[in-house]
Design an enzyme around this catalytic site. Structure first.
Site, PDB file in Angstrom:
ATOM      1  N   CYS A  14     -17.223   6.859 -16.617  1.00 47.86           N
ATOM      2  CA  CYS A  14     -17.642   7.082 -15.392  1.00 47.86           C
ATOM      3  C   CYS A  14     -18.803   8.228 -15.322  1.00 47.86           C
ATOM      4  O   CYS A  14     -18.449   9.317 -15.736  1.00 47.86           O
ATOM      5  CB  CYS A  14     -16.687   7.308 -14.495  1.00 47.86           C
ATOM      6  SG  CYS A  14     -17.307   7.723 -12.658  1.00 47.86           S
ATOM      7  N   GLU A  71     -14.956  12.040  -4.389  1.00 44.97           N
ATOM      8  CA  GLU A  71     -16.292  11.946  -4.421  1.00 44.97           C
ATOM      9  C   GLU A  71     -16.903  13.201  -5.427  1.00 44.97           C
ATOM     10  O   GLU A  71     -16.686  14.251  -5.150  1.00 44.97           O
ATOM     11  CB  GLU A  71     -16.967  11.963  -2.840  1.00 44.97           C
ATOM     12  CG  GLU A  71     -16.841  10.796  -2.173  1.00 44.97           C
ATOM     13  CD  GLU A  71     -17.578   9.597  -2.824  1.00 44.97           C
ATOM     14  OE1 GLU A  71     -18.950   9.869  -2.996  1.00 44.97           O
ATOM     15  OE2 GLU A  71     -16.815   8.622  -3.050  1.00 44.97           O
TER      16      GLU A  71
END
Length: 227
Positions: A14, A71
Protein backbone atom coordinates in the site's frame (compact mmCIF):
# COMPACT_ATOMS: atom_id res chain seq x y z
CA UNK A 1 5.32 16.93 22.24
CA UNK A 2 5.09 13.44 23.71
CA UNK A 3 6.27 10.01 22.78
CA UNK A 4 3.18 7.82 22.56
CA UNK A 5 2.88 4.12 21.82
CA UNK A 6 2.10 4.01 18.09
CA UNK A 7 1.07 1.05 15.93
CA UNK A 8 0.85 1.33 12.14
CA UNK A 9 -1.55 -1.19 10.62
CA UNK A 10 -0.19 -1.89 7.16
CA UNK A 11 -0.25 -3.82 3.90
CA UNK A 12 2.96 -4.83 2.13
CA UNK A 13 2.26 -2.86 -1.06
CA UNK A 14 0.00 0.00 0.00
CA UNK A 15 1.47 3.39 -1.04
CA UNK A 16 -0.70 5.18 1.51
CA UNK A 17 0.85 3.13 4.30
CA UNK A 18 4.27 4.08 2.98
CA UNK A 19 3.47 7.78 3.43
CA UNK A 20 2.93 7.28 7.13
CA UNK A 21 5.95 5.01 7.49
CA UNK A 22 8.17 7.57 5.77
CA UNK A 23 6.91 10.34 8.04
CA UNK A 24 7.56 8.19 11.12
CA UNK A 25 11.04 7.32 9.85
CA UNK A 26 11.86 10.95 9.07
CA UNK A 27 10.89 11.97 12.58
CA UNK A 28 12.75 8.99 14.08
CA UNK A 29 9.62 7.97 15.96
CA UNK A 30 9.51 4.36 17.22
CA UNK A 31 6.43 2.42 16.16
CA UNK A 32 5.15 -1.10 15.85
CA UNK A 33 4.08 -2.29 12.41
CA UNK A 34 1.29 -4.84 11.96
CA UNK A 35 0.80 -6.21 8.43
CA UNK A 36 -2.56 -7.55 7.30
CA UNK A 37 -3.81 -9.23 4.12
CA UNK A 38 -6.40 -6.97 2.50
CA UNK A 39 -7.76 -9.95 0.56
CA UNK A 40 -8.54 -11.67 3.85
CA UNK A 41 -9.16 -8.88 6.35
CA UNK A 42 -9.15 -10.03 9.99
CA UNK A 43 -12.24 -9.25 12.02
CA UNK A 44 -10.33 -7.16 14.54
CA UNK A 45 -9.27 -4.89 11.67
CA UNK A 46 -12.81 -4.54 10.30
CA UNK A 47 -14.00 -3.71 13.79
CA UNK A 48 -11.72 -0.66 14.05
CA UNK A 49 -11.42 0.50 10.41
CA UNK A 50 -14.45 2.55 9.32
CA UNK A 51 -13.47 2.30 5.64
CA UNK A 52 -11.90 -1.15 5.73
CA UNK A 53 -8.65 0.35 4.42
CA UNK A 54 -5.07 0.82 5.56
CA UNK A 55 -3.22 2.60 7.00
CA UNK A 56 -4.54 2.81 10.50
CA UNK A 57 -2.55 4.42 13.27
CA UNK A 58 -3.35 3.13 16.74
CA UNK A 59 -2.41 5.73 19.35
CA UNK A 60 -2.30 5.05 23.06
CA UNK A 61 -3.83 7.87 25.08
CA UNK A 62 -2.31 8.97 28.40
CA UNK A 63 -5.09 7.17 30.28
CA UNK A 64 -4.20 3.88 28.56
CA UNK A 65 -7.15 3.83 26.16
CA UNK A 66 -6.58 3.64 22.43
CA UNK A 67 -7.52 5.94 19.56
CA UNK A 68 -7.53 4.78 15.93
CA UNK A 69 -6.75 7.22 13.13
CA UNK A 70 -7.53 6.43 9.50
CA UNK A 71 -6.68 8.10 6.16
CA UNK A 72 -3.00 8.57 5.39
CA UNK A 73 -2.94 12.36 5.14
CA UNK A 74 -4.76 12.68 8.46
CA UNK A 75 -2.19 10.37 10.04
CA UNK A 76 0.71 12.34 8.56
CA UNK A 77 -0.76 15.63 9.77
CA UNK A 78 -1.23 14.19 13.26
CA UNK A 79 2.39 13.03 13.34
CA UNK A 80 3.54 16.47 12.22
CA UNK A 81 1.53 18.17 14.95
CA UNK A 82 2.42 15.86 17.83
CA UNK A 83 5.78 14.22 17.29
CA UNK A 84 9.29 15.63 17.74
CA UNK A 85 11.92 15.44 15.06
CA UNK A 86 12.23 17.03 11.64
CA UNK A 87 9.46 19.38 10.57
CA UNK A 88 7.77 18.08 7.43
CA UNK A 89 5.45 21.02 6.69
CA UNK A 90 6.44 24.63 5.89
CA UNK A 91 5.88 27.23 8.60
CA UNK A 92 4.17 29.69 6.25
CA UNK A 93 0.38 29.01 6.14
CA UNK A 94 0.03 29.69 2.41
CA UNK A 95 2.98 27.48 1.48
CA UNK A 96 1.67 24.80 3.84
CA UNK A 97 -1.72 24.92 2.10
CA UNK A 98 0.02 24.59 -1.28
CA UNK A 99 1.86 21.52 -0.01
CA UNK A 100 -1.41 19.98 1.14
CA UNK A 101 -2.87 20.55 -2.30
CA UNK A 102 0.07 18.77 -3.94
CA UNK A 103 -0.39 15.89 -1.51
CA UNK A 104 -3.94 15.54 -2.86
CA UNK A 105 -2.55 15.70 -6.39
CA UNK A 106 -0.32 12.77 -5.51
CA UNK A 107 -3.44 10.80 -4.59
CA UNK A 108 -4.94 11.67 -7.99
CA UNK A 109 -1.84 10.24 -9.66
CA UNK A 110 -2.31 7.02 -7.69
CA UNK A 111 -5.82 6.70 -9.16
CA UNK A 112 -4.38 6.63 -12.69
CA UNK A 113 -1.56 4.39 -11.56
CA UNK A 114 -4.05 1.79 -10.35
CA UNK A 115 -5.51 1.53 -13.85
CA UNK A 116 -2.05 1.46 -15.40
CA UNK A 117 -0.92 -1.49 -13.29
CA UNK A 118 -4.10 -3.57 -13.23
CA UNK A 119 -5.71 -3.22 -16.65
CA UNK A 120 -5.60 -6.12 -19.10
CA UNK A 121 -6.58 -3.83 -21.98
CA UNK A 122 -3.87 -2.29 -24.18
CA UNK A 123 -5.94 0.82 -25.01
CA UNK A 124 -6.72 1.54 -21.36
CA UNK A 125 -3.06 0.98 -20.49
CA UNK A 126 -1.96 3.59 -23.04
CA UNK A 127 -4.66 6.00 -21.89
CA UNK A 128 -3.42 5.74 -18.32
CA UNK A 129 0.21 6.08 -19.41
CA UNK A 130 -0.58 9.35 -21.18
CA UNK A 131 -2.61 10.55 -18.18
CA UNK A 132 0.38 9.88 -15.93
CA UNK A 133 2.69 11.81 -18.26
CA UNK A 134 0.28 14.75 -18.23
CA UNK A 135 -0.01 14.78 -14.45
CA UNK A 136 3.72 14.46 -13.92
CA UNK A 137 4.09 17.34 -16.41
CA UNK A 138 2.13 19.49 -13.96
CA UNK A 139 4.52 18.44 -11.22
CA UNK A 140 7.53 19.24 -13.44
CA UNK A 141 6.29 22.82 -13.78
CA UNK A 142 5.98 23.17 -9.99
CA UNK A 143 9.43 21.86 -9.08
CA UNK A 144 12.37 24.09 -8.29
CA UNK A 145 16.05 23.28 -8.06
CA UNK A 146 15.54 20.25 -5.82
CA UNK A 147 16.62 17.81 -4.72
CA UNK A 148 13.20 17.63 -3.03
CA UNK A 149 9.84 19.22 -3.69
CA UNK A 150 10.60 22.22 -1.49
CA UNK A 151 14.29 22.41 -2.31
CA UNK A 152 16.70 21.09 0.31
CA UNK A 153 13.99 20.38 2.90
CA UNK A 154 12.22 17.00 2.86
CA UNK A 155 8.46 17.46 3.30
CA UNK A 156 5.22 15.50 3.44
CA UNK A 157 4.84 16.11 -0.31
CA UNK A 158 7.99 14.02 -0.74
CA UNK A 159 6.51 11.34 1.53
CA UNK A 160 3.44 11.21 -0.73
CA UNK A 161 5.30 11.03 -4.04
CA UNK A 162 8.07 8.61 -3.04
CA UNK A 163 5.72 5.57 -3.03
CA UNK A 164 4.35 6.67 -6.42
CA UNK A 165 7.82 6.69 -7.93
CA UNK A 166 8.71 3.37 -6.29
CA UNK A 167 6.22 1.60 -8.57
CA UNK A 168 8.22 2.61 -11.61
CA UNK A 169 11.37 0.96 -10.31
CA UNK A 170 9.52 -2.32 -10.93
CA UNK A 171 7.37 -1.27 -13.89
CA UNK A 172 10.25 0.12 -15.93
CA UNK A 173 12.32 -2.99 -15.27
CA UNK A 174 9.57 -4.87 -17.12
CA UNK A 175 9.16 -2.39 -19.95
CA UNK A 176 10.29 1.24 -20.12
CA UNK A 177 7.18 3.40 -19.77
CA UNK A 178 8.98 6.52 -21.08
CA UNK A 179 6.85 8.44 -18.60
CA UNK A 180 9.77 10.55 -17.38
CA UNK A 181 11.64 11.01 -20.67
CA UNK A 182 10.70 14.70 -21.06
CA UNK A 183 10.54 15.46 -17.33
CA UNK A 184 14.12 16.01 -16.09
CA UNK A 185 13.17 17.64 -12.78
CA UNK A 186 10.69 14.89 -11.88
CA UNK A 187 13.22 12.26 -12.89
CA UNK A 188 15.91 13.81 -10.69
CA UNK A 189 13.42 14.14 -7.83
CA UNK A 190 12.36 10.50 -7.96
CA UNK A 191 16.01 9.38 -7.93
CA UNK A 192 16.77 11.58 -4.91
CA UNK A 193 13.78 10.14 -3.06
CA UNK A 194 14.73 6.55 -3.91
CA UNK A 195 18.11 7.08 -2.23
CA UNK A 196 16.68 8.41 1.03
CA UNK A 197 16.80 5.93 3.96
CA UNK A 198 13.29 6.77 5.19
CA UNK A 199 11.93 5.89 1.75
CA UNK A 200 13.95 2.70 1.33
CA UNK A 201 12.95 1.49 4.79
CA UNK A 202 9.23 2.13 4.29
CA UNK A 203 8.83 -1.24 2.55
CA UNK A 204 10.18 -4.74 3.05
CA UNK A 205 13.16 -5.84 0.92
CA UNK A 206 10.85 -8.24 -0.92
CA UNK A 207 8.64 -5.39 -2.19
CA UNK A 208 9.53 -5.90 -5.89
CA UNK A 209 8.66 -9.58 -5.67
CA UNK A 210 5.34 -8.82 -3.97
CA UNK A 211 4.49 -6.24 -6.64
CA UNK A 212 5.30 -8.70 -9.43
CA UNK A 213 3.02 -11.27 -7.81
CA UNK A 214 0.28 -8.63 -7.65
CA UNK A 215 0.67 -7.93 -11.39
CA UNK A 216 0.53 -11.63 -12.15
CA UNK A 217 -2.66 -12.08 -10.14
CA UNK A 218 -4.28 -9.28 -12.13
CA UNK A 219 -2.91 -10.62 -15.44
CA UNK A 220 -1.73 -7.08 -16.08
CA UNK A 221 -1.21 -5.92 -19.64
CA UNK A 222 2.11 -4.46 -18.47
CA UNK A 223 3.52 -7.97 -18.15
CA UNK A 224 2.87 -8.67 -21.83
CA UNK A 225 5.33 -5.90 -22.72
CA UNK A 226 8.32 -7.60 -21.13
CA UNK A 227 11.21 -8.03 -23.54
Amino acid sequence: MTRQALTLVSHLLCPYVQRAAIALNEKDVPFERVVIDLANKPQWFLDISPLGKVPLLKVQRPDGSEAVLFESNVICEYLEETQPGARLHPEDPLTRAEHRAWMEFGSAILADLWGYETTQDAAVFEQKRLALIAKFGRVEAALGEGPYFAGRSFSLVDAVFAPVFRYFEVFDAISDSHVFDALPKVDAWRKALAARPSVRNAVVPEYPQHLMEFLQRHQAHLLTLAA
